[in-house]
Design a protein around this motif. Sequence first.
Motif: not given
Length: 274
Positions: A176-181, A186-188, A232-236
């Motif tokens: 899904e490309g999501s981060l959950q905590s 949630d972050v997409i 991409r690494l910076s934003r990630l």
Amino acid sequence: MIASILITLAKERSSRDVAQGQSKEFVSQVPGAVIWWLDDDVELTRQMRERLLASGWQLRTFHRPEPLIGALRTSHPDLLLLDQRLPAQLGTELLHQLREQGHLFPVLMLSGMGSAEDRILGLEKGAQDYLVKPFHGRELLLRCEQLLRSDQRRAITPIPQEQRITLGEVIFRPHEGSLQSPGHPDVILSRGERILLLALCRAPGRVLSREHLALASGSLAPASHSRSIDMRLSRLRRLLKQVSAGSLRIETVRTHGYALHTDATAPASEESSA
């Protein structure tokens, strides 16, 4: 009796070739790649181990199918070297099972059976290449290099076992490309960001070079000539800090590359029933 003698002679020839090739230096253009080798010939894997490591790769050896199948529940290789004659099972049978389960990593079949029918069977079951024993050590290195480079020019994708990856208190869902905590929205992630994070998750705590990450993302441009990886690494990094309050981070190892670290538990993959 004759078959036993031929196998013994083949092993002796492989041993001589390995020894003769030790002085020929080979350095991979895909450093850090993870190679798994399933072969019941303990002596052969021992002899080749130092050459594979000296090429810049990581190596994990198995001498029976069961430990490898167990290891696939939490990780997977960039390349599998698979012997055809395994205890109680043929390598082609195991390969068919792996492909049925959705494992897409490249496979180099190794076999003392070199007839056209044997080679065709290995390729039909899903192998990318077929190398007949006895082989010269340097040829094995070159075959591995070719498969690693061609495979990593295609962007990596999550496998079925990577429905959910636990990174401390953060849940990463690659499909899904999501981060959950807990306590955080949630972050997409974008496609490029999720691929980079997946590559780092597959090597927890290990340093991956810019070239490795560029290849994993499917980029054909030299990493030294592109700033897309840095962007991409910076934003990630910002998104990981946002969702983990700083406990999950990508660290830069000067002149070497990047590594994923968490202040909580080590990254682990698990299947989700959700």
